[in-house]
Write an enzyme that holds these catalytic residues in place. Structure first.
Site, short mmCIF file in Angstrom:
data_model
loop_
_atom_site.label_atom_id
_atom_site.label_comp_id
_atom_site.label_asym_id
_atom_site.label_seq_id
_atom_site.Cartn_x
_atom_site.Cartn_y
_atom_site.Cartn_z
N TYR A 157 8.09 27.90 12.33
CA TYR A 157 6.94 26.99 12.35
C TYR A 157 7.41 25.56 12.56
O TYR A 157 8.58 25.24 12.43
CB TYR A 157 6.15 27.10 11.05
N LYS B 262 13.96 26.78 11.02
CA LYS B 262 12.71 26.48 10.31
C LYS B 262 11.82 27.73 10.28
O LYS B 262 10.82 27.85 11.01
CB LYS B 262 11.99 25.29 10.96
N ARG C 268 5.88 48.98 11.83
CA ARG C 268 6.87 48.42 10.91
C ARG C 268 8.23 49.09 11.07
O ARG C 268 8.36 50.31 10.90
CB ARG C 268 6.39 48.55 9.46
#
Length: 283
Positions: free
Chosen positions: A32, A147, A99
């Site tokens: 992000y 980040k 998943r």
């Protein structure tokens, strides 16, 4: 009701949807950026997008968009939400798939989300009175330079610190300060030298950090990039933190120990004023 962006669509926030199989949700497999907005204009946008792409490369993301496209999305969020002052949050995940720890066979595109938050950036009360911090051991993963949205530890220790009467936390490893819960951190010693952790894998390569150090150079302040100890922090003349949403925020109390007489000092004050002057001029 804010207008947000989700995977190609601008929608009211209560209509925003993302797959339950998105890897950002299942694995925190996402990165992000937070871009500040002042007077309706973005601050340091290009630098934030450069770091976004660096984070994507470090995590083997495919980069399928350019800065022009990202700037247009940010500007649309500003326009549709009449955002004069605050931040725009951008999150990019690897996308949705059944998943599985192994993502080598994924063929879907990344998920992209943007939304705005109204915040007081220029007239931040904390900048005038200074913040208090609690010291905690840094138990995050060792790639803090990327980040990512893996923010659980920072969220947990900051929440506990606020419940204990502090404003934030500063983290340390082996007696050396690394960074705050969401900020780069600094001290000013008796020689009026600014000391801040060198850039490596254990700290975020802050966009505001870079801009503020450039301001320090323009003001002919000496900067030393190295880790500093808890003892150096407690004996410092000043302490402060930098972040996209906080600019330059002085720290006046560490573990109930006053720093610099318990009031914002001249170095952090000068840096904040000059950073704001130059940043507001550039937006």
């Amino acid at each position: 009701m804010r207008i947000v962006y989700v995977n190609g669509h601008f929608v009211p926030e209560d209509e925003a949807k993302i797959s339950v199989f998105d890897r950002g949700f299942l694995f925190a497999d996402a990165i992000y950026e937070v871009t500040s907005v002042a007077d309706g204009k973005m601050i340091d946008f290009e630098a934030h997008m450069a770091r976004l792409k660096r984070s994507m490369r470090e995590l083997d993301f495919e980069i399928s968009f350019d800065n022009y496209e990202l700037r247009s999305l940010h500007q649309e969020i500003i326009d549709q939400n009449d955002l004069a002052e605050g931040v725009i949050y951008l999150q990019v995940t690897r996308g949705a798939a059944d998943r599985d720890f192994n993502f080598s066979e994924m063929t879907g595109s990344a998920s992209v989300v943007l939304f705005s938050q109204v915040k007081k950036l220029v007239e931040n009360p904390s900048a005038k009175i200074g913040a208090s911090v609690q010291l905690v051991e840094d138990k995050r993963w060792l790639r803090a330079d990327i980040k990512t949205v893996q923010l659980l530890y920072s969220s947990l220790v900051k929440t506990r610190a606020i419940k204990a009467g502090f404003d934030d936390v500063w983290m340390h490893r082996d007696g050396l300060i690394t960074e705050g819960s969401s900020s780069n951190v600094y001290i000013v010693n008796d020689q009026s030298e600014i000391i801040t952790h060198q850039l490596n894998d254990t700290v975020l390569h802050g966009i505001t950090r870079r801009a503020v150090l450039a301001v320090a150079e323009s003001l002919q302040m000496k900067v030393i990039e190295r880790a500093f100890s808890i003892e150096e922090l407690l004996s410092a003349k000043e302490a402060f933190a930098t972040s996209a949403s906080g600019f330059v925020n002085p720290v006046v109390n560490v573990e109930n120990h006053a720093i610099g007489g318990g009031a914002p000092g001249p170095v952090s004050t000068a840096l904040r004023n000059e950073y704001m002057r130059t940043s507001m001029k550039m937006v």
